[in-house]
Enzyme design. Sequence first.
Site, PDB file in Angstrom:
ATOM      1  N   ASN A   1       0.834  -1.197   0.000  1.00 22.87           N
ATOM      2  CA  ASN A   1       0.000   0.000   0.000  1.00 22.87           C
ATOM      3  C   ASN A   1       0.873   1.252   0.000  1.00 22.87           C
ATOM      4  O   ASN A   1       0.631   2.198   0.735  1.00 22.87           O
ATOM      5  CB  ASN A   1      -0.945  -0.009   1.210  1.00 22.87           C
ATOM      6  CG  ASN A   1      -1.988   1.086   1.117  1.00 22.87           C
ATOM      7  OD1 ASN A   1      -2.330   1.547   0.037  1.00 22.87           O
ATOM      8  ND2 ASN A   1      -2.478   1.523   2.259  1.00 22.87           N
TER       9      ASN A   1
ATOM     10  N   TYR B   1       0.492  11.571 -10.189  1.00 24.46           N
ATOM     11  CA  TYR B   1       0.105  10.441  -9.358  1.00 24.46           C
ATOM     12  C   TYR B   1      -0.565   9.356 -10.201  1.00 24.46           C
ATOM     13  O   TYR B   1      -0.217   8.175 -10.110  1.00 24.46           O
ATOM     14  CB  TYR B   1      -0.850  10.918  -8.264  1.00 24.46           C
ATOM     15  CG  TYR B   1      -1.392   9.820  -7.387  1.00 24.46           C
ATOM     16  CD1 TYR B   1      -0.648   9.336  -6.323  1.00 24.46           C
ATOM     17  CD2 TYR B   1      -2.659   9.288  -7.599  1.00 24.46           C
ATOM     18  CE1 TYR B   1      -1.150   8.339  -5.495  1.00 24.46           C
ATOM     19  CE2 TYR B   1      -3.165   8.291  -6.778  1.00 24.46           C
ATOM     20  CZ  TYR B   1      -2.410   7.825  -5.737  1.00 24.46           C
ATOM     21  OH  TYR B   1      -2.900   6.841  -4.928  1.00 24.46           O
TER      22      TYR B   1
ATOM     23  N   LYS C   1       0.221   5.248 -10.996  1.00 23.65           N
ATOM     24  CA  LYS C   1      -0.741   4.197 -10.692  1.00 23.65           C
ATOM     25  C   LYS C   1      -1.134   3.399 -11.938  1.00 23.65           C
ATOM     26  O   LYS C   1      -1.416   2.199 -11.844  1.00 23.65           O
ATOM     27  CB  LYS C   1      -1.965   4.783  -9.984  1.00 23.65           C
ATOM     28  CG  LYS C   1      -1.627   5.351  -8.601  1.00 23.65           C
ATOM     29  CD  LYS C   1      -0.999   4.281  -7.704  1.00 23.65           C
ATOM     30  CE  LYS C   1      -0.749   4.776  -6.302  1.00 23.65           C
ATOM     31  NZ  LYS C   1      -0.490   3.687  -5.355  1.00 23.65           N
TER      32      LYS C   1
END
Length: 116
Positions: free
Chosen positions: A18, A85, A89
């Site tokens: 995570n 970001y 991802k």
Amino acid sequence: FTAALTQRFGAVTTWINNAGYARGGSRFCDLPVDEFNRMLETNLAGTAAASRAALALLRAQGRGALYNVVGAGADGAYVPGMVGYGTTKVALQYLTAGLAREHEGPGVRVGGATPG
């Protein structure tokens, strides 16, 4: 690290990566280069390194599951102010899908999760 982990807790059944660092709220061209590099290092390189360690352990055990939290933007949908970001991802989504294909079959499973 993994030797100490298994010594203390026994077999690892589920490993969840995570890692996430988000610096958003601005256009990509206004995002400082060092902040983008930090996102790349944390979100992609960090998760890749942890996945490698986890998979070595799970494969040695012959069983277990690895889940990477891929997060917002992993589906390629535009999120305002989060291009840097989201880019990390999307790459993480590809890494996770590739690892899942490499480990198809019984024993070790790989998957991704997108909370929220």
